[in-house]
Write a protein that holds these residues in place. Structure first.
Motif, PDB file in Angstrom:
ATOM      1  N   GLY A  23      51.921  49.555  36.766  1.00  0.00           N
ATOM      2  CA  GLY A  23      52.957  49.140  37.804  1.00  0.00           C
ATOM      3  C   GLY A  23      53.623  47.819  37.994  1.00  0.00           C
ATOM      4  O   GLY A  23      53.198  46.966  36.947  1.00  0.00           O
ATOM      5  N   ALA A  24      54.373  47.278  38.816  1.00  0.00           N
ATOM      6  CA  ALA A  24      55.090  46.146  38.750  1.00  0.00           C
ATOM      7  C   ALA A  24      54.608  45.435  40.244  1.00  0.00           C
ATOM      8  O   ALA A  24      53.915  45.831  41.114  1.00  0.00           O
ATOM      9  CB  ALA A  24      56.259  46.320  38.966  1.00  0.00           C
ATOM     10  N   LEU A  25      54.633  44.158  40.132  1.00  0.00           N
ATOM     11  CA  LEU A  25      54.355  43.260  41.464  1.00  0.00           C
ATOM     12  C   LEU A  25      55.648  42.360  41.707  1.00  0.00           C
ATOM     13  O   LEU A  25      56.224  42.183  40.657  1.00  0.00           O
ATOM     14  CB  LEU A  25      53.259  42.391  41.114  1.00  0.00           C
ATOM     15  N   ASP A  26      55.831  41.987  42.822  1.00  0.00           N
ATOM     16  CA  ASP A  26      56.968  41.120  43.030  1.00  0.00           C
ATOM     17  C   ASP A  26      56.796  39.876  42.578  1.00  0.00           C
ATOM     18  O   ASP A  26      55.603  39.140  42.517  1.00  0.00           O
ATOM     19  CB  ASP A  26      57.097  40.670  44.809  1.00  0.00           C
ATOM     20  N   SER A  27      57.960  39.460  41.737  1.00  0.00           N
ATOM     21  CA  SER A  27      58.065  38.140  40.941  1.00  0.00           C
ATOM     22  C   SER A  27      59.194  37.154  41.564  1.00  0.00           C
ATOM     23  O   SER A  27      60.414  37.679  41.187  1.00  0.00           O
ATOM     24  CB  SER A  27      58.100  38.317  39.649  1.00  0.00           C
ATOM     25  N   PRO A  28      58.761  36.110  41.957  1.00  0.00           N
ATOM     26  CA  PRO A  28      57.673  35.688  42.556  1.00  0.00           C
ATOM     27  C   PRO A  28      57.032  36.431  44.007  1.00  0.00           C
ATOM     28  O   PRO A  28      57.793  37.252  44.394  1.00  0.00           O
ATOM     29  CB  PRO A  28      57.816  34.061  42.914  1.00  0.00           C
ATOM     30  N   PRO A  29      55.753  36.207  44.127  1.00  0.00           N
ATOM     31  CA  PRO A  29      54.875  35.161  43.710  1.00  0.00           C
ATOM     32  C   PRO A  29      54.273  35.458  42.375  1.00  0.00           C
ATOM     33  O   PRO A  29      53.835  34.707  41.763  1.00  0.00           O
ATOM     34  CB  PRO A  29      53.678  35.441  44.683  1.00  0.00           C
ATOM     35  N   ALA A  30      54.141  36.804  41.886  1.00  0.00           N
ATOM     36  CA  ALA A  30      53.628  37.096  40.521  1.00  0.00           C
ATOM     37  C   ALA A  30      54.536  36.361  39.415  1.00  0.00           C
ATOM     38  O   ALA A  30      55.621  36.170  39.339  1.00  0.00           O
ATOM     39  CB  ALA A  30      53.381  38.520  40.483  1.00  0.00           C
ATOM     40  N   VAL A  31      53.675  36.029  38.322  1.00  0.00           N
ATOM     41  CA  VAL A  31      54.208  35.539  37.151  1.00  0.00           C
ATOM     42  C   VAL A  31      54.627  36.636  36.272  1.00  0.00           C
ATOM     43  O   VAL A  31      53.811  37.619  36.278  1.00  0.00           O
ATOM     44  CB  VAL A  31      53.218  34.424  36.480  1.00  0.00           C
ATOM     45  N   ARG A  32      55.885  36.826  35.812  1.00  0.00           N
ATOM     46  CA  ARG A  32      56.116  37.963  34.937  1.00  0.00           C
ATOM     47  C   ARG A  32      56.504  37.612  33.636  1.00  0.00           C
ATOM     48  O   ARG A  32      57.260  36.595  33.409  1.00  0.00           O
ATOM     49  CB  ARG A  32      57.444  38.512  35.635  1.00  0.00           C
ATOM     50  N   VAL A  33      55.686  38.362  32.523  1.00  0.00           N
ATOM     51  CA  VAL A  33      55.964  37.851  31.115  1.00  0.00           C
ATOM     52  C   VAL A  33      56.120  39.138  30.292  1.00  0.00           C
ATOM     53  O   VAL A  33      55.298  40.053  30.622  1.00  0.00           O
ATOM     54  CB  VAL A  33      54.658  37.050  30.648  1.00  0.00           C
ATOM     55  N   GLU A  34      57.125  39.151  29.239  1.00  0.00           N
ATOM     56  CA  GLU A  34      57.324  40.127  28.670  1.00  0.00           C
ATOM     57  C   GLU A  34      56.644  40.068  27.289  1.00  0.00           C
ATOM     58  O   GLU A  34      56.645  38.957  26.554  1.00  0.00           O
ATOM     59  CB  GLU A  34      58.902  40.671  28.335  1.00  0.00           C
ATOM     60  N   GLY A  35      56.027  41.233  26.521  1.00  0.00           N
ATOM     61  CA  GLY A  35      55.635  41.239  25.177  1.00  0.00           C
ATOM     62  C   GLY A  35      56.094  42.172  24.421  1.00  0.00           C
ATOM     63  O   GLY A  35      56.324  43.439  24.927  1.00  0.00           O
ATOM     64  N   PHE A  36      56.362  41.980  23.031  1.00  0.00           N
ATOM     65  CA  PHE A  36      56.819  42.838  22.271  1.00  0.00           C
ATOM     66  C   PHE A  36      56.120  42.982  20.913  1.00  0.00           C
ATOM     67  O   PHE A  36      55.693  42.123  20.443  1.00  0.00           O
ATOM     68  CB  PHE A  36      58.414  42.434  21.996  1.00  0.00           C
ATOM     69  N   ASN A  37      56.068  44.141  20.299  1.00  0.00           N
ATOM     70  CA  ASN A  37      55.703  44.276  19.043  1.00  0.00           C
ATOM     71  C   ASN A  37      57.001  44.907  18.294  1.00  0.00           C
ATOM     72  O   ASN A  37      57.147  46.140  18.398  1.00  0.00           O
ATOM     73  CB  ASN A  37      54.561  45.061  18.670  1.00  0.00           C
ATOM     74  N   PRO A  38      58.069  43.950  17.671  1.00  0.00           N
ATOM     75  CA  PRO A  38      59.250  44.636  17.371  1.00  0.00           C
ATOM     76  C   PRO A  38      59.119  45.346  16.044  1.00  0.00           C
ATOM     77  O   PRO A  38      59.864  46.344  15.908  1.00  0.00           O
ATOM     78  CB  PRO A  38      59.690  43.390  16.719  1.00  0.00           C
ATOM     79  N   LEU A  39      58.141  45.584  15.485  1.00  0.00           N
ATOM     80  CA  LEU A  39      57.733  46.473  14.324  1.00  0.00           C
ATOM     81  C   LEU A  39      57.522  47.791  14.851  1.00  0.00           C
ATOM     82  O   LEU A  39      57.931  48.901  14.015  1.00  0.00           O
ATOM     83  CB  LEU A  39      56.954  45.783  13.226  1.00  0.00           C
ATOM     84  N   TYR A  47      52.526  41.531  35.040  1.00  0.00           N
ATOM     85  CA  TYR A  47      52.621  40.736  36.103  1.00  0.00           C
ATOM     86  C   TYR A  47      51.287  40.033  36.727  1.00  0.00           C
ATOM     87  O   TYR A  47      50.281  40.747  36.692  1.00  0.00           O
ATOM     88  CB  TYR A  47      53.016  41.585  37.306  1.00  0.00           C
ATOM     89  N   LEU A  48      51.133  38.942  36.889  1.00  0.00           N
ATOM     90  CA  LEU A  48      49.961  38.184  37.103  1.00  0.00           C
ATOM     91  C   LEU A  48      50.102  37.291  38.334  1.00  0.00           C
ATOM     92  O   LEU A  48      50.960  36.382  38.309  1.00  0.00           O
ATOM     93  CB  LEU A  48      49.451  37.660  35.872  1.00  0.00           C
ATOM     94  N   VAL A  49      49.040  37.462  39.425  1.00  0.00           N
ATOM     95  CA  VAL A  49      49.023  36.620  40.402  1.00  0.00           C
ATOM     96  C   VAL A  49      47.760  35.872  40.168  1.00  0.00           C
ATOM     97  O   VAL A  49      46.448  36.484  40.271  1.00  0.00           O
ATOM     98  CB  VAL A  49      48.951  37.549  41.541  1.00  0.00           C
ATOM     99  N   VAL A  50      47.731  34.510  40.254  1.00  0.00           N
ATOM    100  CA  VAL A  50      46.646  33.500  40.347  1.00  0.00           C
ATOM    101  C   VAL A  50      46.710  32.677  41.604  1.00  0.00           C
ATOM    102  O   VAL A  50      47.716  32.089  41.745  1.00  0.00           O
ATOM    103  CB  VAL A  50      46.775  32.642  39.032  1.00  0.00           C
ATOM    104  N   ASP A  51      45.713  32.921  42.458  1.00  0.00           N
ATOM    105  CA  ASP A  51      45.405  32.279  43.493  1.00  0.00           C
ATOM    106  C   ASP A  51      44.541  31.326  43.604  1.00  0.00           C
ATOM    107  O   ASP A  51      43.030  32.056  43.475  1.00  0.00           O
ATOM    108  CB  ASP A  51      45.539  33.186  44.756  1.00  0.00           C
ATOM    109  N   ASN A  52      44.380  29.857  43.890  1.00  0.00           N
ATOM    110  CA  ASN A  52      43.366  29.245  43.901  1.00  0.00           C
ATOM    111  C   ASN A  52      42.460  29.162  42.588  1.00  0.00           C
ATOM    112  O   ASN A  52      41.372  29.148  42.555  1.00  0.00           O
ATOM    113  CB  ASN A  52      42.517  29.329  45.027  1.00  0.00           C
ATOM    114  N   GLY A  53      43.228  29.374  41.361  1.00  0.00           N
ATOM    115  CA  GLY A  53      42.373  29.599  40.067  1.00  0.00           C
ATOM    116  C   GLY A  53      41.842  30.727  39.886  1.00  0.00           C
ATOM    117  O   GLY A  53      41.030  30.968  38.941  1.00  0.00           O
TER     118      GLY A  53
END
Lengths: 157, 417
Positions: A23-39, A47-53
């Protein structure tokens, strides 16, 4: 087909069929990063939420083969609720598991046994290393996670 | 098969016996090669022609006066004649340009003919089923001189949808389509498309990468203006391709890559390009590969392209029927269900199993299929697919290859349940 059994462990098939933390998270506060394997066309949005480490939430969307999907699902379970030091350790351990060349091979060409303790279900991905072209499928989620962690840390400072 | 000898009827087993790689095992199983749409396996005659070249005749071409340099030049120029005969080039060998492959041939077409002849607003009409080689060079040209790139849609039966072709043809200067889709196997009506283009004053280019190896090609009878193809898809070596166009068009095309070999004169104030195909062949060409291509053409000529087409048609009908019967919908073939005007390319979509996993499982059975988007992403998007696992036939393929394919697909289906 013992080779295939090494690759397609039951845990992997389970995480492929029923991926965790989809699923997806609201960004912000979540960090949103895309990854691809073009081949191979694998795509991942993390989506990643880091709170107080601490990784308080993680979700992913995208598509790909069973190895890439299972690896991202297993990864999400392994890091959710962990602090960033623990996350770094898991990422290191996973990287080590995916790196055959730094491990000695025995006379049968088998890699020396890796210490899989404390890896939990992620250890199910150990067989991937015998299929070199599939390693990038397994590592996509982890590379994307590393980017997301770096971004979250940058935002925190 | 001895040189010059003709087979009386098509014998795929003999072709297989002529193909050294067919003798090897993979993962303890005999090789089941079902990836000819990617690259074909050369017969011994092709490999030997290249070895013989390096053992006896190697020298640079068009340079030396010594005996072996002349022999190398004769081998190189002889391949041009062989290609011209194979595709029935009306102007003969002077119309045949050697490139590094279909992709370079399309870059030559776009960046030489296209750049010189197309202006802002001119339209290049391609189709949704094109390989990226017949799409990206046109987008690149668009960045330079503002042409429009337009797409003929593909219908739900995986054929070109020509219902709106009159509107699509407005402003078109070049129609450029594939002879046979590398994903769907669809064989396009080239004669009809050529007439359509010419009626509107446009030229007609054909991506022959697939069709050259599986169908007879007659550029004069089909009335096409440009043809691009690669040697390695027609039992020849990698690294060599062909660009063909009619003599009068070629004569007006500016040079593409610059360097040695393509010039008549170079001075400190400029250069004068050579004439003919040489103008487009900068640098030392792939010479041994032309020896291989000549041998491949001789070999295919011995088989007869009509016979190759008929053989692969039989294999396709058989495979389509059996895949449907064995898996009743769990394995979907992305391509025309009707084998008419359809080549031996079977793009498989296995329910619940990603194409990379399909290919991985098949590899354990020694079966070579290609997973991925097959360099045809617009087509994959059209059908909502990220990838397929593609099996494709060649002249050495047998129904027993389909047996192994079905056995291995069964394992994929059961493993993923």
């Amino acid at each position: 087909m013992s080779n295939l059994d090494d690759l397609y462990r039951e845990i992997i098939l389970d995480h492929y069929r029923t991926p965790r933390n989809r699923g997806a998270l609201d960004s912000p506060p979540a960090v949103r990063v895309e990854g691809f394997n073009p081949l191979c066309g694998d795509e991942l949005v993390l989506y990643l939420v880091v709170d107080n480490g601490v990784v308080t939430d993680i979700k992913m969307t995208g598509h790909g083969c069973s190895i890439s999907q299972a690896s991202s699902s297993l990864m999400s379970v392994a890091v959710k609720g962990k602090n960033l030091d623990e996350v770094e350790t898991v990422m290191e351990r996973f990287k080590e598991m995916m790196t055959l060349k730094e491990r000695s091979l025995d006379e049968n060409g088998e890699a020396a046994p890796l210490d899989l303790r404390n890896l939990g279900e992620i250890a199910a991905l150990a067989g991937v290393v015998k299929f070199p072209v599939r390693i990038k499928c397994a590592t996509l989620a982890w590379k994307t996670l590393a980017e997301a962690v770096a971004e979250a840390e940058a935002e925190a400072t | 098969m001895a040189r010059g000898e003709r087979m009386t009827s098509f014998n795929a087993r003999a072709v297989r016996a002529d193909t050294p790689m067919m003798k090897r095992d993979v993962n303890g199983r005999p090789l089941t090669y079902l990836d000819s749409a990617s690259s074909s396996l050369p017969p011994r005659a092709v490999i030997e022609a290249m070895s013989r070249y390096y053992e006896l005749h190697h020298a640079n071409v068009h340079r030396g006066v010594y005996t072996t340099a002349n022999e190398a030049t004769e081998i190189f120029e002889g391949a041009r004649v062989a290609v011209a005969d194979f595709i029935h080039a009306p102007g003969g060998a002077d119309e045949v340009v050697f490139t590094h492959g279909t992709t370079e041939s399309f870059n030559l077409l776009a960046k030489s003919w296209g750049a010189a002849n197309l202006r802002e607003g001119d339209v290049v009409l391609v189709s949704e089923m094109e390989h990226h080689a017949n799409i990206v060079p046109w987008f690149q040209l668009r960045e330079i001189n503002g042409i429009e790139v337009r797409f003929i849609p593909v219908d739900d039966d995986y054929r070109l949808d020509l219902t709106d072709i009159d509107r699509l043809m407005e402003g078109v200067r070049l129609l450029s389509v594939t002879g046979m889709s590398n994903v769907l196997g669809t064989i396009n009506p080239l004669g009809e498309l050529a007439a359509l283009a010419h009626r509107r004053g446009a030229l007609f280019a054909v991506d022959g990468a697939q069709s050259i190896a599986h169908l007879p090609t007659d550029v004069a009878a089909l009335d096409i203006d440009f043809l691009a193809f690669s040697a390695h898809k027609m039992l020849g070596p990698t690294g060599l391709g062909v660009f063909w166009t009619r003599r009068e068009i070629l004569a007006d095309m500016p040079p593409f890559l610059g360097g040695g070999g393509m010039i008549l004169d170079v001075r400190t104030d400029g250069y004068t390009p050579a004439g003919g195909p040489t103008r487009f062949e900068a640098g030392t060409p792939a010479i041994a590969e032309t020896a291989g291509l000549s041998a491949a053409i001789r070999y295919l000529g011995g088989l007869g392209m009509d016979n190759v087409a008929a053989h692969e048609h039989e294999l396709t009908i058989d495979a389509l029927e059996r895949l449907e019967k064995e898996f009743s919908g769990r394995v979907r073939v992305i391509g025309p269900a009707d084998a008419t005007s359809r080549g031996g390319v079977l793009s498989l979509d296995v329910e619940g199993v990603h194409p990379h996993d399909v290919a991985q499982i098949l590899d354990q059975y020694g079966v070579c299929v290609r997973p991925g988007h097959h360099c045809a992403k617009p087509l994959m998007r059209r059908f909502g697919l990220a990838a397929t696992a593609r099996a494709s036939f060649g002249p050495y393929s047998l129904t027993s290859d389909t047996d192994v394919l079905i056995e291995a697909l069964g394992e994929a289906v059961s493993l993923f349940g």
